[in-house]
Write an enzyme that holds these catalytic residues in place. Structure first.
Site, PDB file in Angstrom:
ATOM      1  N   ASP A 106      34.950 -16.440  43.378  1.00  0.00           N
ATOM      2  CA  ASP A 106      34.222 -15.230  43.775  1.00  0.00           C
ATOM      3  C   ASP A 106      32.930 -15.646  44.495  1.00  0.00           C
ATOM      4  OD1 ASP A 106      34.102 -12.111  43.286  1.00  0.00           O
ATOM      5  OD2 ASP A 106      32.163 -12.845  42.597  1.00  0.00           O
ATOM      6  N   TYR A 155      32.096  -1.313  47.806  1.00  0.00           N
ATOM      7  CA  TYR A 155      31.179  -1.783  46.756  1.00  0.00           C
ATOM      8  C   TYR A 155      30.008  -2.598  47.297  1.00  0.00           C
ATOM      9  CZ  TYR A 155      33.190  -6.551  46.587  1.00  0.00           C
ATOM     10  OH  TYR A 155      33.585  -7.823  46.874  1.00  0.00           O
ATOM     11  N   TYR A 236      24.160  -9.784  46.941  1.00  0.00           N
ATOM     12  CA  TYR A 236      24.745  -8.878  47.932  1.00  0.00           C
ATOM     13  C   TYR A 236      23.671  -8.341  48.875  1.00  0.00           C
ATOM     14  CZ  TYR A 236      28.856  -8.886  44.907  1.00  0.00           C
ATOM     15  OH  TYR A 236      29.944  -9.272  44.166  1.00  0.00           O
ATOM     16  N   HIS A 301      42.012 -10.721  40.145  1.00  0.00           N
ATOM     17  CA  HIS A 301      40.834 -11.417  40.667  1.00  0.00           C
ATOM     18  C   HIS A 301      40.273 -12.489  39.736  1.00  0.00           C
ATOM     19  CE1 HIS A 301      37.317 -12.040  43.137  1.00  0.00           C
ATOM     20  NE2 HIS A 301      36.509 -11.737  42.140  1.00  0.00           N
TER      21      HIS A 301
END
Length: 323
Positions: A106, A155, A236, A301
């Site tokens: 990830d 997201y 992010y 995931h």
């Protein structure tokens, strides 16, 4: 949790922050990098397995996560900060090893790609899970691209405004947030529209899969309760700044030996044309030493936790070639 026995924990000073690491074993070092919303704990199975095979397995909490410091400045979470932490960590804990093995998942996979891009001289070989290399698009910033493709409810776009997702996560409750993310199995892009976050009523029961216990959820929740989600979300929020900072690496290839593993139900594998990129030549163009791509059937995931033994074996089978 017998698997947790023998895993040692300590704090290492890197770049002015205190970084928490979990480690076990002696031998060639494997650096494990976790994703969102995770911790060193995501690698608990692999730490034990690889230590038993003669490796020194080290998994930090990245800056902003768990028991590692979370700098206040939102812009202290660019790729240069975090990759800088990893180099400083290796200098501190393995000064005798010029090169180490790296395993990422990830966000950890994204950072591992950048580590190999910036400092290939420090990496023997890389095993990355879930997130393939993403070449920089010089024409458009990253979040702008995401909005153009998927809209404001995607997201990554929803995570951009400071405080907004923190408030929504607080409303849901930390343990609930962890369960929602860790059990998410929809093979497609993740949308988090306001008040309909994960697409079902907020009080709908969540049945945990066999690979995830209430104790596991409680461990994650206890750490995120303490730190909040801001540090994690700041990764992010720096994607566009990272895009600016990495301009010099546009079109540069990753030149370390790589094995890539993904589940066929993974949301990332089923978004942004990832399949075509991975299987039709794009991936190999940017990662010329890509030796193997493994697609695991029926796996989503959080692959290293869902299929821990298989992932540990995949890691070992690859890195053993580079001693």
């Amino acid at each position: 949790m017998t698997e947790m026995e023998g895993i040692e924990h300590r704090t290492v000073q890197v770049n002015g922050i205190n970084m928490h690491i979990a480690e076990k074993g002696q031998g060639p070092l494997i650096l494990f990098l976790h994703g969102f919303p995770e911790l060193w704990y995501s690698w608990r199975h692999q730490i034990t397995a690889l230590a038993s095979l003669g490796y020194r397995a080290v998994a930090p909490d990245l800056r902003g996560f768990g028991d590692t410091d979370a700098p206040d400045s939102p812009t202290s979470y660019t790729c240069l900060h975090v990759v800088g932490d990893l180099i400083a960590l290796l200098d501190a804990i393995a000064p005798d090893q010029d090169k180490v093995f790296v395993v990422g998942h990830d966000w950890g996979a994204y950072l591992a790609w950048l580590l190999c891009l910036f400092r290939p001289d420090r990496v023997k070989a890389l095993v990355n899970l879930s997130v393939a290399f993403m070449p920089r698009n010089p024409q458009r910033k990253f979040i702008e691209s995401m909005k153009a493709v998927y809209g404001d409810d995607y997201y990554m776009c929803r995570f951009q405004e400071p405080g907004v997702m923190e408030a929504e996560f607080a409303k849901l409750g930390t343990a609930r947030v962890m369960k929602e993310f860790l059990t998410y199995r929809n093979p497609g892009p993740l949308f988090l529209p306001k008040d309909k976050m994960f697409g079902h009523p907020q009080d709908a029961p969540i049945v945990l899969p066999s690979w995830l216990s209430e104790d596991d959820v409680n461990y994650y929740a206890s750490k995120f309760e303490k730190t909040g989600f801001t540090g994690a979300l700041n990764y992010y929020r720096n994607l566009d700044l990272t895009w600016e900072l990495t301009a010099a690496w546009t079109e540069v290839q990753v030149k370390v030996p790589v094995k890539f593993i993904v589940g066929d139900q993974d949301l990332v594998y089923n978004s942004l044309d990832a399949k075509d990129f991975i299987h039709k030549g794009g991936f190999k163009k940017y990662v010329p030493l890509l030796e193997e791509v493994v697609v695991m059937e029926g796996v989503a995931h959080f692959i290293n936790q869902e299929k821990p033994d298989e992932i540990s074996k995949h890691i070992h089978d690859f890195i053993v070639k580079f001693h």
